[in-house]
Write a protein that holds these residues in place. Sequence first.
Motif, PDB file in Angstrom:
ATOM      1  N   GLN A   2       1.204  -1.220   0.110  1.00 47.91           N
ATOM      2  CA  GLN A   2      -0.278  -0.248  -0.207  1.00 47.91           C
ATOM      3  C   GLN A   2       0.801   0.775   0.014  1.00 47.91           C
ATOM      4  O   GLN A   2       0.139   2.381  -0.602  1.00 47.91           O
ATOM      5  CB  GLN A   2      -0.873  -0.612   0.699  1.00 47.91           C
ATOM      6  CG  GLN A   2      -1.608  -1.253   0.994  1.00 47.91           C
ATOM      7  CD  GLN A   2      -3.264  -0.775   2.499  1.00 47.91           C
ATOM      8  OE1 GLN A   2      -2.772   0.229   3.258  1.00 47.91           O
ATOM      9  NE2 GLN A   2      -3.501  -1.537   2.329  1.00 47.91           N
ATOM     10  N   SER A   3       1.902   1.182   0.527  1.00 49.16           N
ATOM     11  CA  SER A   3       2.887   2.728   0.691  1.00 49.16           C
ATOM     12  C   SER A   3       4.446   1.917   0.810  1.00 49.16           C
ATOM     13  O   SER A   3       5.338   1.470   1.093  1.00 49.16           O
ATOM     14  CB  SER A   3       2.689   3.300   2.712  1.00 49.16           C
ATOM     15  OG  SER A   3       1.295   3.055   2.541  1.00 49.16           O
ATOM     16  N   ARG A   4       4.695   3.065  -0.017  1.00 52.00           N
ATOM     17  CA  ARG A   4       6.005   3.003  -0.517  1.00 52.00           C
ATOM     18  C   ARG A   4       6.970   3.817  -0.511  1.00 52.00           C
ATOM     19  O   ARG A   4       8.817   3.992  -0.098  1.00 52.00           O
ATOM     20  CB  ARG A   4       6.477   2.371  -2.736  1.00 52.00           C
ATOM     21  CG  ARG A   4       5.241   1.311  -2.962  1.00 52.00           C
ATOM     22  CD  ARG A   4       5.187   0.667  -4.212  1.00 52.00           C
ATOM     23  NE  ARG A   4       6.792   0.868  -4.643  1.00 52.00           N
ATOM     24  CZ  ARG A   4       7.615  -0.554  -4.416  1.00 52.00           C
ATOM     25  NH1 ARG A   4       6.728  -1.732  -4.096  1.00 52.00           N
ATOM     26  NH2 ARG A   4       8.558  -0.984  -4.440  1.00 52.00           N
ATOM     27  N   SER A   5       6.658   4.509  -1.115  1.00 53.71           N
ATOM     28  CA  SER A   5       7.043   6.290  -0.596  1.00 53.71           C
ATOM     29  C   SER A   5       7.499   6.712   0.956  1.00 53.71           C
ATOM     30  O   SER A   5       6.041   7.207   0.762  1.00 53.71           O
ATOM     31  CB  SER A   5       7.063   7.628  -1.937  1.00 53.71           C
ATOM     32  OG  SER A   5       5.807   7.358  -1.801  1.00 53.71           O
ATOM     33  N   ALA A 321      11.037  -0.412  10.493  1.00 59.81           N
ATOM     34  CA  ALA A 321      10.673  -0.582   9.030  1.00 59.81           C
ATOM     35  C   ALA A 321      10.126  -1.979   9.315  1.00 59.81           C
ATOM     36  O   ALA A 321       9.953  -2.266   7.358  1.00 59.81           O
ATOM     37  CB  ALA A 321      12.317  -0.526   8.346  1.00 59.81           C
ATOM     38  N   GLY A 322      10.729  -2.964   9.817  1.00 58.90           N
ATOM     39  CA  GLY A 322      10.434  -4.125   9.937  1.00 58.90           C
ATOM     40  C   GLY A 322       8.964  -4.842   9.584  1.00 58.90           C
ATOM     41  O   GLY A 322       8.048  -5.557   9.376  1.00 58.90           O
ATOM     42  N   GLU A 323       7.960  -3.512  10.893  1.00 61.06           N
ATOM     43  CA  GLU A 323       7.145  -4.206  11.101  1.00 61.06           C
ATOM     44  C   GLU A 323       6.181  -3.458   9.756  1.00 61.06           C
ATOM     45  O   GLU A 323       5.029  -3.658   9.375  1.00 61.06           O
ATOM     46  CB  GLU A 323       6.092  -3.283  11.918  1.00 61.06           C
ATOM     47  CG  GLU A 323       6.581  -3.843  13.201  1.00 61.06           C
ATOM     48  CD  GLU A 323       6.206  -5.604  13.611  1.00 61.06           C
ATOM     49  OE1 GLU A 323       5.547  -5.948  12.886  1.00 61.06           O
ATOM     50  OE2 GLU A 323       6.416  -5.809  14.478  1.00 61.06           O
ATOM     51  N   LEU A 324       7.227  -2.391   8.577  1.00 57.54           N
ATOM     52  CA  LEU A 324       6.135  -1.922   7.892  1.00 57.54           C
ATOM     53  C   LEU A 324       6.023  -3.189   6.746  1.00 57.54           C
ATOM     54  O   LEU A 324       4.908  -3.477   5.448  1.00 57.54           O
ATOM     55  CB  LEU A 324       6.583  -0.933   7.510  1.00 57.54           C
ATOM     56  CG  LEU A 324       5.962   0.648   7.933  1.00 57.54           C
ATOM     57  CD1 LEU A 324       7.089   1.484   7.530  1.00 57.54           C
ATOM     58  CD2 LEU A 324       4.781   1.382   7.732  1.00 57.54           C
ATOM     59  N   ASP A 328       3.244  -4.998   4.588  1.00 50.54           N
ATOM     60  CA  ASP A 328       2.885  -4.410   3.469  1.00 50.54           C
ATOM     61  C   ASP A 328       2.862  -3.353   2.991  1.00 50.54           C
ATOM     62  O   ASP A 328       1.917  -3.403   2.020  1.00 50.54           O
ATOM     63  CB  ASP A 328       2.069  -5.653   2.526  1.00 50.54           C
ATOM     64  CG  ASP A 328       1.908  -6.225   1.115  1.00 50.54           C
ATOM     65  OD1 ASP A 328       3.352  -5.791   0.973  1.00 50.54           O
ATOM     66  OD2 ASP A 328       1.911  -6.471   0.625  1.00 50.54           O
ATOM     67  N   GLY A 329       3.257  -2.568   3.949  1.00 48.16           N
ATOM     68  CA  GLY A 329       2.985  -1.126   3.729  1.00 48.16           C
ATOM     69  C   GLY A 329       2.036  -0.919   4.398  1.00 48.16           C
ATOM     70  O   GLY A 329       1.464   0.508   4.271  1.00 48.16           O
TER      71      GLY A 329
END
Length: 409
Positions: A2-5, A321-324, A328-329
């Motif tokens: 869902q969230s990349r940037s 970062a790991g939880e994101l 999967d964002g």
Amino acid sequence: MQSRSILVSGAGIAGPALAYWLHRFGFHPTVVERAPGPRSGGHAVDIRGTARTVAERTGIVAQVRQAHTGAHGMAFVDRTGKRVATLSTEVFGDSGGPIAEMAIRRSDLARILYEATRDHVEYVFGDSITAVEQDDHGVQIEFEAGGARRFDLLVGADGVHSNVRRLVFGPEQRYIRDLGCYVSLFTTSTTLDLDGWQLMYTMPGGTGRAGRTAGLAPLPEPGKTLAGFFWRSAPQKYDRHDIDEQKRIVARSFAGDAWEIPRMLSAIWDASDFYFDRVSQVQMDSWSHRRAVLLGDAGHCASPMSGIGTSLALVGAYILAGELAAADGDHHLAYARYEQEMREFVNRAHEFARGAGDGGLMPDSRAQLWLRNRSVRILPYLPKRLVRRGMENVANTVRLKDYAAPAHR
């Protein structure tokens, strides 16, 4: 996903550490930093407990050890420089005590993390965020240098006086808990042979002055030392951006004191990496709001004198970062899990910093100073399980998960 940037504000330690793991897990981080480039100088920091494992997983342990400050203990001295009590790192174990086994200058650790990420992460130096507007689909960011950009998520890793926290969560005073003292640090030259020891000269309170300590700590460069001042005081009004005013406050607070203090105060006026701040904690019920989240001192600061801040930053960056990646964002899920994983560590760090107090460096009386020196002298003779149960236990609060990026990436 869902969230990349993801925009990360702050290129100290927490920001580049987070950028490393975000890139590794397939995200696209951008780091914005007010300074024109990576900072130089700065005080020493410690990597303790679980943060050592994070450093190993980041692949920076060899560089960290190479940049070690050279400190292997702390010695309290009298006005003539004679040692009256010593604290060796061997007494407290790898992660305990005033100096951990992995001690490094803050700017050196920031440089190592920057060099590990600069080929894969966009860095924007010399700029700052002026406005944040969140909606259901992203975050619109206005920049001080002009222009606007849109990101999926925003991370404030910009220190105890966080700009992102102010813009997203509200005024600083809502979240700052004052701990009653000041700290000032800067790099200078010395003719003393420190021989790997951090030397501390303490003056007890009395005759209208509060307890205070001045110290010199070894640095990797020959002839260079880190000078430090620590003193109890009621809050004073000063301009946080007026460095000369802050230097005058330090000079007034230590005027007339003995040992190396006259030379230290003389050198303060030419210090280019001068640091000055009120000792405080950042206390928040939640570190996230919609698509924005806080990391490191911006959300977790236990105290700039606690010795645990860098470990909180490294562990927090890995977990966020790991939880994101694991979600999967999905930032709603990831932020909730980040808080769940980090909350006990942060609470215990805060409690430890408050419990340690400042009596050791800022004693109210000669009797309190005598008791401190006496206590330090007997520490090597106490059972190690008792001596090491404080900071070392706090630093090992978190059990790290083994995160992995989703297979479809």
